[in-house]
Design a protein around this motif. Structure first.
Motif, PDB file in Angstrom:
ATOM      1  N   GLU A 196       0.633  -1.146  -0.085  1.00 40.06           N
ATOM      2  CA  GLU A 196       0.099  -0.002   0.004  1.00 40.06           C
ATOM      3  C   GLU A 196       1.017   0.970  -0.179  1.00 40.06           C
ATOM      4  N   ASN A 197       2.276   1.071   0.326  1.00 38.03           N
ATOM      5  CA  ASN A 197       3.187   2.070   0.115  1.00 38.03           C
ATOM      6  C   ASN A 197       2.901   3.312   1.262  1.00 38.03           C
ATOM      7  N   ALA A 198       2.103   3.071   2.220  1.00 32.77           N
ATOM      8  CA  ALA A 198       1.894   3.855   3.596  1.00 32.77           C
ATOM      9  C   ALA A 198       3.084   3.517   4.283  1.00 32.77           C
ATOM     10  N   GLY A 199       3.496   2.228   4.505  1.00 30.24           N
ATOM     11  CA  GLY A 199       4.766   2.019   5.183  1.00 30.24           C
ATOM     12  C   GLY A 199       5.836   1.609   4.265  1.00 30.24           C
ATOM     13  N   LYS A 200       7.024   1.528   4.908  1.00 37.59           N
ATOM     14  CA  LYS A 200       8.250   1.363   4.015  1.00 37.59           C
ATOM     15  C   LYS A 200       8.936   0.190   4.586  1.00 37.59           C
ATOM     16  N   CYS A 201       8.456  -0.561   5.327  1.00 33.30           N
ATOM     17  CA  CYS A 201       9.250  -1.624   5.962  1.00 33.30           C
ATOM     18  C   CYS A 201       8.498  -2.922   5.926  1.00 33.30           C
ATOM     19  N   VAL A 202       8.867  -4.050   5.597  1.00 36.15           N
ATOM     20  CA  VAL A 202       8.096  -5.244   5.213  1.00 36.15           C
ATOM     21  C   VAL A 202       8.165  -6.263   6.747  1.00 36.15           C
ATOM     22  N   GLN A 203       6.949  -6.665   6.866  1.00 41.69           N
ATOM     23  CA  GLN A 203       6.769  -7.584   7.783  1.00 41.69           C
ATOM     24  C   GLN A 203       6.295  -8.972   7.283  1.00 41.69           C
ATOM     25  N   LEU A 204       6.625  -9.828   8.115  1.00 38.80           N
ATOM     26  CA  LEU A 204       6.071 -11.384   7.659  1.00 38.80           C
ATOM     27  C   LEU A 204       5.067 -11.540   8.827  1.00 38.80           C
TER      28      LEU A 204
END
Length: 213
Positions: free
Chosen positions: A180-188
């Motif tokens: 969604e590009n609101a956040g910058k960091c990926v979580q699993l």
């Protein structure tokens, strides 16, 4: 396969006993038979010897075939699950999962930058995954809901990069809301999907030992 070798050894032992017994019988017969029968006896013994040599050759061929089959099986096993690249002094917290080493933090919840710093302090890097198989293997070890991964699009919106390799992430499996590009960091997510969220969120994290992915 071990049973084949055991049977082969048994056969060889029996053949050896038979040869010794045959030799003793031959000596006894030589002493008792008239001279005219010695040639017949010799021919009989030579025929038996030729038959035994044929059996031994068959056994040798079987052993060679079994050795080739064993080499093939070992090679196939190595290709399916190759040894990881040589890494000196593997840190104690890391465990091998398939062909790479990971550390999964289940207790401590921190933001993304702190997680990356902790991974560096234990000689690792915040992790990125390389394929579906690796994701499934790691998924089996997760206990909590969310884990930071070492993937971010910071500075390059929409271009998610591995912090370990410095290259574009080779594998991403987004949930329905991402990216969604609101956040910058990926979580699993403990469920097999990834999402991009705010880097300030405090969750568990996963470290990797290599910089290949």
């Amino acid at each position: 396969m071990q049973s084949y070798f055991l049977w082969t050894l048994v056969v060889l032992a029996l053949l050896g006993t038979s040869l010794v017994s045959g030799a003793k019988d031959a000596d006894h017969l030589v002493c008792q038979l008239p001279e005219g029968s010695l040639q017949d006896l010799q021919e009989n013994l030579e025929a038996r010897l030729n038959g035994t040599e044929g059996q031994l050759q068959d056994i040798q061929n079987t052993l060679v075939s079994l050795q080739e089959s064993l080499r093939t099986l070992l090679a196939e096993k190595e290709n399916r699950n190759p040894e990881p690249a040589a890494i000196q002094n593997i840190p104690p917290k890391f465990e091998r999962i398939l062909d790479r080493y990971f550390y999964i933090e289940h207790n401590l919840e921190v933001d993304w930058a702190s997680a990356a710093d902790i991974c560096r302090k234990i000689n690792g890097h915040l992790a990125a995954l390389k394929n579906e198989e690796e994701l499934a293997a790691i998924q089996l070890k997760l206990r909590n809901d969310w884990y930071h991964l070492g993937i971010s699009d910071e500075g390059h919106k929409g271009e998610f990069t591995s912090v370990a390799s410095g290259k574009p992430a080779v594998f991403l499996k987004w949930n329905d809301e991402s990216p969604e590009n609101a956040g910058k960091c990926v979580q699993l997510k403990n469920g097999g999907f990834m999402g991009d969220y705010y880097c300030s969120e405090r969750v568990n994290f996963i470290c990797q030992l290599d910089t290949d992915v």
